[in-house]
Design an enzyme around this catalytic site. Sequence first.
Site, PDB file in Angstrom:
ATOM      1  N   ARG A  70       0.842  -1.204   0.000  1.00 16.35           N
ATOM      2  CA  ARG A  70       0.000   0.000   0.000  1.00 16.35           C
ATOM      3  C   ARG A  70       0.873   1.248   0.000  1.00 16.35           C
ATOM      4  O   ARG A  70       2.080   1.202   0.259  1.00 16.35           O
ATOM      5  CB  ARG A  70      -0.919   0.018   1.229  1.00 16.35           C
ATOM      6  CG  ARG A  70      -0.176   0.075   2.549  1.00 16.35           C
ATOM      7  CD  ARG A  70      -1.087   0.447   3.707  1.00 16.35           C
ATOM      8  NE  ARG A  70      -0.395   0.338   4.994  1.00 16.35           N
ATOM      9  CZ  ARG A  70       0.456   1.222   5.478  1.00 16.35           C
ATOM     10  NH1 ARG A  70       0.764   2.302   4.774  1.00 16.35           N
ATOM     11  NH2 ARG A  70       1.023   1.042   6.663  1.00 16.35           N
ATOM     12  N   VAL A  74       4.401   3.705   8.078  1.00 10.79           N
ATOM     13  CA  VAL A  74       3.998   2.732   9.088  1.00 10.79           C
ATOM     14  C   VAL A  74       2.735   3.180   9.820  1.00 10.79           C
ATOM     15  O   VAL A  74       2.515   4.364  10.081  1.00 10.79           O
ATOM     16  CB  VAL A  74       5.142   2.488  10.099  1.00 10.79           C
ATOM     17  CG1 VAL A  74       5.451   3.740  10.921  1.00 10.79           C
ATOM     18  CG2 VAL A  74       4.815   1.307  11.010  1.00 10.79           C
ATOM     19  N   TYR A  76      -0.371   1.350  12.818  1.00 10.69           N
ATOM     20  CA  TYR A  76      -0.665   0.263  13.757  1.00 10.69           C
ATOM     21  C   TYR A  76      -2.125  -0.128  13.629  1.00 10.69           C
ATOM     22  O   TYR A  76      -3.001   0.724  13.464  1.00 10.69           O
ATOM     23  CB  TYR A  76      -0.371   0.714  15.189  1.00 10.69           C
ATOM     24  CG  TYR A  76      -0.874  -0.250  16.254  1.00 10.69           C
ATOM     25  CD1 TYR A  76      -0.226  -1.468  16.467  1.00 10.69           C
ATOM     26  CD2 TYR A  76      -1.995   0.051  17.019  1.00 10.69           C
ATOM     27  CE1 TYR A  76      -0.693  -2.357  17.425  1.00 10.69           C
ATOM     28  CE2 TYR A  76      -2.462  -0.830  17.985  1.00 10.69           C
ATOM     29  CZ  TYR A  76      -1.811  -2.033  18.185  1.00 10.69           C
ATOM     30  OH  TYR A  76      -2.277  -2.918  19.129  1.00 10.69           O
ATOM     31  N   HIS A  77      -2.379  -1.429  13.687  1.00  9.86           N
ATOM     32  CA  HIS A  77      -3.740  -1.954  13.786  1.00  9.86           C
ATOM     33  C   HIS A  77      -3.843  -2.776  15.061  1.00  9.86           C
ATOM     34  O   HIS A  77      -2.898  -3.484  15.436  1.00  9.86           O
ATOM     35  CB  HIS A  77      -4.077  -2.855  12.593  1.00  9.86           C
ATOM     36  CG  HIS A  77      -4.049  -2.155  11.273  1.00  9.86           C
ATOM     37  ND1 HIS A  77      -4.856  -1.086  10.978  1.00  9.86           N
ATOM     38  CD2 HIS A  77      -3.317  -2.394  10.154  1.00  9.86           C
ATOM     39  CE1 HIS A  77      -4.619  -0.682   9.744  1.00  9.86           C
ATOM     40  NE2 HIS A  77      -3.682  -1.457   9.225  1.00  9.86           N
ATOM     41  N   LEU A 164      -5.355   6.288   6.401  1.00  7.88           N
ATOM     42  CA  LEU A 164      -5.623   5.696   5.097  1.00  7.88           C
ATOM     43  C   LEU A 164      -4.353   5.096   4.527  1.00  7.88           C
ATOM     44  O   LEU A 164      -3.264   5.641   4.695  1.00  7.88           O
ATOM     45  CB  LEU A 164      -6.130   6.751   4.102  1.00  7.88           C
ATOM     46  CG  LEU A 164      -7.606   7.116   4.100  1.00  7.88           C
ATOM     47  CD1 LEU A 164      -7.952   7.918   5.337  1.00  7.88           C
ATOM     48  CD2 LEU A 164      -7.942   7.909   2.843  1.00  7.88           C
ATOM     49  N   GLY A 176      -7.245   0.178   2.661  1.00  3.87           N
ATOM     50  CA  GLY A 176      -8.379   1.026   2.989  1.00  3.87           C
ATOM     51  C   GLY A 176      -8.136   2.001   4.115  1.00  3.87           C
ATOM     52  O   GLY A 176      -7.128   2.709   4.137  1.00  3.87           O
ATOM     53  N   CYS A 194       2.662   7.102  10.494  1.00  4.66           N
ATOM     54  CA  CYS A 194       2.645   7.647   9.133  1.00  4.66           C
ATOM     55  C   CYS A 194       3.935   8.385   8.797  1.00  4.66           C
ATOM     56  O   CYS A 194       3.977   9.210   7.873  1.00  4.66           O
ATOM     57  CB  CYS A 194       1.437   8.551   8.922  1.00  4.66           C
ATOM     58  SG  CYS A 194      -0.126   7.725   9.295  1.00  4.66           S
TER      59      CYS A 194
END
Length: 230
Positions: A70, A74, A76-77, A164, A176, A194
């Site tokens: 993507r 970087v 984080y989820h 995003l 996404g 980011c």
Amino acid sequence: MAMDLLRHRLGRIDYLPAYEAMQVFTAARTPETPDELWICEHPPVYTQGLAGKAEHVFNPGTIPVVQTNRGGQVTYHGPGQVVAYPLLDLKRAGYFIKEYVYRIEEAVIRTLVEFGVTGHRVAGAPGIYVRLDDPGSHALLPQRPMKSGLANPSFGGLGKIAALGLKVSRNCTYHGVALNVAMDLEPYTRINPCGYAGLQTVDLSTIGVCAGWDEVAELLGDKLTRYLAP
């Protein structure tokens, strides 16, 4: 115009299988393949975009780091975050990537409105931000989108609540948007989110909004379906 968008609630799933499934789906789709929207949350994971630099991940600890294709750097989820993956044919939808980004951001902004929160854009830094001192404020930011071309976006007084990261292949999208609901935010302190040192990350809980994951997931799904429509 209503959009024929098949919505799938995947629950909590590991990031890597979801990433691989998006690639398989996109590679196999034809001009007749219906568009889909996958909504899920992930166990703790850091994901690096194509522009990602190793120095922005300085203390991952036991949290895995996954390299992806993507855009961006970087992020984080983790549990308590709504992740939405629109799998769209942009040629069929009739708009280009810049408008696609705008529409996703608008869907997030409209979702936040339902909770009395005002989301803001920052030129040069995709995602949605909120005022830390007054999350419901409609006052125009000095970082407003009309001031384009800023080499170093200013995040003074702001917290990032949605990130995003997108990929377009043969005019078809995957990856996404991630909206923070009620998370353990500590893992964000181990990275430069980011790629921006000192960028503060927040969730709805941090700014005083008590909302369940399912409620936010349903609302975000509705808004994406509406705002991504041709």
